[in-house]
Design an enzyme around this catalytic site. Structure first.
Site, PDB file in Angstrom:
ATOM      1  CG  ASP A  67       6.351 -54.530 -67.784  1.00 39.91           C
ATOM      2  OD1 ASP A  67       6.030 -55.120 -66.736  1.00 39.91           O
ATOM      3  OD2 ASP A  67       7.370 -53.829 -67.871  1.00 39.91           O
ATOM      4  CG  ASP A 136      17.286 -50.001 -71.079  1.00 40.12           C
ATOM      5  OD1 ASP A 136      16.525 -49.792 -70.110  1.00 40.12           O
ATOM      6  OD2 ASP A 136      16.961 -50.683 -72.063  1.00 40.12           O
ATOM      7  CG  HIS A 138      13.399 -50.395 -69.208  1.00 40.35           C
ATOM      8  ND1 HIS A 138      13.944 -51.521 -69.790  1.00 40.35           N
ATOM      9  CD2 HIS A 138      13.122 -50.755 -67.928  1.00 40.35           C
ATOM     10  CE1 HIS A 138      13.990 -52.500 -68.905  1.00 40.35           C
ATOM     11  NE2 HIS A 138      13.497 -52.064 -67.766  1.00 40.35           N
ATOM     12  CD  GLU A 143      14.171 -52.250 -73.342  1.00 36.00           C
ATOM     13  OE1 GLU A 143      14.516 -51.367 -72.530  1.00 36.00           O
ATOM     14  OE2 GLU A 143      14.557 -53.424 -73.261  1.00 36.00           O
TER      15      GLU A 143
END
Ligand code: GLP
Length: 262
Positions: A67, A136, A138, A143
């Site tokens: 990313d 979270d 990911h 997400e």
């Protein structure tokens, strides 16, 4: 999926680096998927040392990062291109043209995402994808509610993720870009092998949910349960909420695949 528990974070990082080094020695033109974040710094430190001391050769290796933040150029100290240059690229003999990250400054973002997927395909697909896990759940920047078949695309970041990654932006979550380009969950699942590294007690709960809970797009790391060759490397702190540790330890102690790493 194998879960390998190591006594410390340092040993977990060392094992991840040893697995990558073995894959690179076996296939010098390895297509290596890379991740960013604090957890990876030790892994890249070991790879740099293996290059320096043992001649680990990256000359033919091709890399693809998961990313990149949208709006940051490669010279920006918050960009993942900058992180990779500092943590790994400038310490090993990777050719610059063989290192790939999404272009966070691309004007046509959809075209850039499609081109990134095409570049991965043109290299023959990713052999080994290194992964961390966000608080979270990911992987990459997938997400909650990321489609389990998603491909490289633009993604808005949660407040929790921007807070988690604020350290690179002077501790100010508001300065963390709100959007990123990320490989999709489907892109990650297409790689031939996945290697997820997690350490520290703050990852224990989400790791247990991802590994032992149901597969859900709310926790994109749980999609790794669908992968045919996935290894999760954790330290004792990150393993502390797992239920199946007795069996995981038995695998490491007994399975031939792990003999050289014990
Ligand atoms: C970022 C990256 C993820 C990485 C996560 C974990 O959000 N996009 O790929 O897994 O950070 O970061 P850390 O290792 O700092 O906990």
């Amino acid at each position: 999926m194998d879960v390998i528990i190591q006594p410390t974070a340092a040993r977990a990082e060392q094992l991840a680096a040893a697995i990558i080094a073995k894959a690179l020695r076996a296939k010098p033109h390895l297509v290596l998927g890379l991740a960013t974040g604090r957890t990876m710094e030790g892994v890249y430190g070991h790879l740099a040392r293996l290059h320096r001391e043992e001649g680990l050769d990256f000359a033919q290796c091709r890399t693809f990062n998961l990313d990149e933040y949208i709006g940051l150029g490669s010279g920006d100290p918050g960009s993942y291109r900058h992180y990779m240059r500092e943590q790994l690229f400038r310490h090993v003999n990777l050719l610059p043209e063989n290192t790939h990250l999404p272009d966070g400054l691309a004007v046509e973002l959809d075209a850039e995402c499609e081109a990134y997927e095409a570049r991965i395909r043109a290299c023959g697909g990713i052999d080994l994808q290194l992964l961390g896990i966000g608080r979270d759940g990911h992987i990459g920047f997938n997400e909650p509610l990321s489609a389990l078949r998603s491909r490289t695309r633009e993604k808005g970041l949660t407040r929790a993720t921007r807070e988690q990654n604020a350290a690179m932006f002077g501790g100010n979550a508001n300065k963390v870009p709100a959007r990123a380009i990320t490989m999709g969950v489907g892109t990650i699942l297409d790689s031939r092998r996945c290697l997820l590294l997690a350490d520290g007690a703050e990852k224990a709960r989400i790791l247990a949910l991802a590994v032992e809970g149901p597969i859900t797009s709310m926790i994109s790391a749980s999609a790794l349960q669908l992968h045919a060759h996935c290894t999760i490397i954790v330290d004792e702190a990150a393993a502390s909420e797992l239920e199946g540790t007795e069996y995981y330890r038995w695998i490491l102690a007994n399975e031939p695949e792990w003999a050289e790493f014990r």
